[in-house]
Design a protein around this motif. Structure first.
Motif, short mmCIF file in Angstrom:
data_model
loop_
_atom_site.label_atom_id
_atom_site.label_comp_id
_atom_site.label_asym_id
_atom_site.label_seq_id
_atom_site.Cartn_x
_atom_site.Cartn_y
_atom_site.Cartn_z
N ALA A 253 -24.82 -21.79 10.29
CA ALA A 253 -23.94 -22.67 9.53
C ALA A 253 -24.61 -23.16 8.25
N ASP A 256 -24.56 -20.26 5.80
CA ASP A 256 -23.18 -20.02 5.37
C ASP A 256 -22.82 -20.96 4.22
N ARG A 257 -23.14 -22.23 4.38
CA ARG A 257 -22.80 -23.21 3.34
C ARG A 257 -23.56 -22.93 2.06
N LEU A 260 -22.28 -19.59 0.39
CA LEU A 260 -20.92 -19.77 -0.13
C LEU A 260 -20.94 -20.56 -1.42
N ARG A 261 -21.81 -21.56 -1.47
CA ARG A 261 -21.89 -22.38 -2.68
C ARG A 261 -22.52 -21.60 -3.83
N TYR A 268 -23.55 -12.70 2.31
CA TYR A 268 -23.44 -13.38 3.60
C TYR A 268 -24.64 -13.00 4.45
#
Length: 284
Positions: A253, A256-257, A260-261, A268
């Motif tokens: 997690a 992922d954050r 993505l940012r 990924y």
């Protein structure tokens, strides 16, 4: 990082340095001694696995079967300091690979490591000294250098430091979207962009691995492999009071954050692992 894990890794690395230099062998804590047998793929016994460091190291290519089914030809690694020259290529005669043990050079390299450095920095210093001078020395597993064996021993010792009878956890990370990221280029300056993006991905792979090691309290020795957008870490089966499987979910997690940012979903990081239950021998 875990002081216990770092101390175990440093003890393992310094032991094999002393084995090469001929200095007095430091005593090994029992869990670290047992990890030496695990690294050799053998059931634990008295002492530590022995090896004839005067013998030439057989190249891993010696284990490659011939197309016609005949026995593999023996080739040997030249005994020399690690450098980007012809010394990297194996030779067919054991005599060509002969040479003196790099005892003095390795002793000087280890002595040059500042004792005031943090323990995790000392681990890396000793590890790189072994890489430089012990990459061409033999270890118990055929075709494996003493550097790779000592590094694996240190990784096992660190992973088992908190629970010598516990399981191990092999964590793999894989950057997804690499091909699109690298080859989405404009015509102008395509070569420079390709090199730059490839270098960036290598740095990103290394950084992700380093962050996970730091969060798990493990030293750099526990990075078994990193390259091509992929890495493998050797970790304990329980981290921060959590099962490693649950811990990985939390780390996933976090990445992922971040990605993505930074990359809007273009890159990924896939994370997955497997628990290894030990039964006298270790097979990864």
């Amino acid at each position: 990082m875990s002081n216990t894990a770092i101390g175990a890794a440093l003890a393992a690395l310094r032991f094999w340095c002393a084995r090469v230099t001929g200095d007095a062998l430091p005593p090994l804590p029992e869990p670290v001694r047992r990890a030496a047998w695990l690294a050799a793929g053998m059931p634990a016994a008295a002492g530590v696995p022995d090896m004839d460091l005067t013998a030439p190291l057989q190249s891993v290519f010696t284990r490659v079967e011939q197309v016609d089914g005949s026995a593999p030809r023996k080739v040997y690694v030249r005994r020399a300091e690690l450098a980007l020259d012809e010394g990297l290529f194996p030779v067919a005669a054991a005599g060509e690979a002969a040479g003196d043990l790099p005892a003095a050079a390795l002793r000087d390299a280890v002595a040059a490591i500042d004792a005031r450095l943090p323990p995790e920095a000392q681990v890396e210093g000793v590890l790189y000294a072994l890489q430089r001078f012990a990459w061409c020395l033999p270890a118990p597993p055929a075709g494996v250098s003493l550097y790779d064996y000592a590094r694996t021993h240190a990784a096992l010792a660190a992973a088992l430091a908190g629970d010598p009878d516990g399981d191990l956890f092999l964590l793999g990370g894989d950057l997804s979207g690499v091909q699109r990221f690298i080859y989405t280029l404009t015509a102008a300056g395509a070569t420079k962009q390709l090199r730059g993006r490839s270098f960036y991905l290598q740095l990103l792979t290394d950084a992700c691995a380093r962050v996970l090691l730091e969060r798990a309290g493990m030293p750099f020795t526990n990075l078994l492999y990193a390259g091509g957008g992929r890495f493998y870490l050797l970790l304990p089966s329980n981290i921060d009071g959590m099962r490693a499987e649950a811990w990985v979910v939390d780390q996933r997690a976090v990445f992922d954050r971040f990605l993505l940012r930074r990359h809007q979903g273009e890159l990924y990081l896939a994370l997955g692992g497997a628990r290894k239950r030990r039964a006298g021998r270790l097979t990864l």
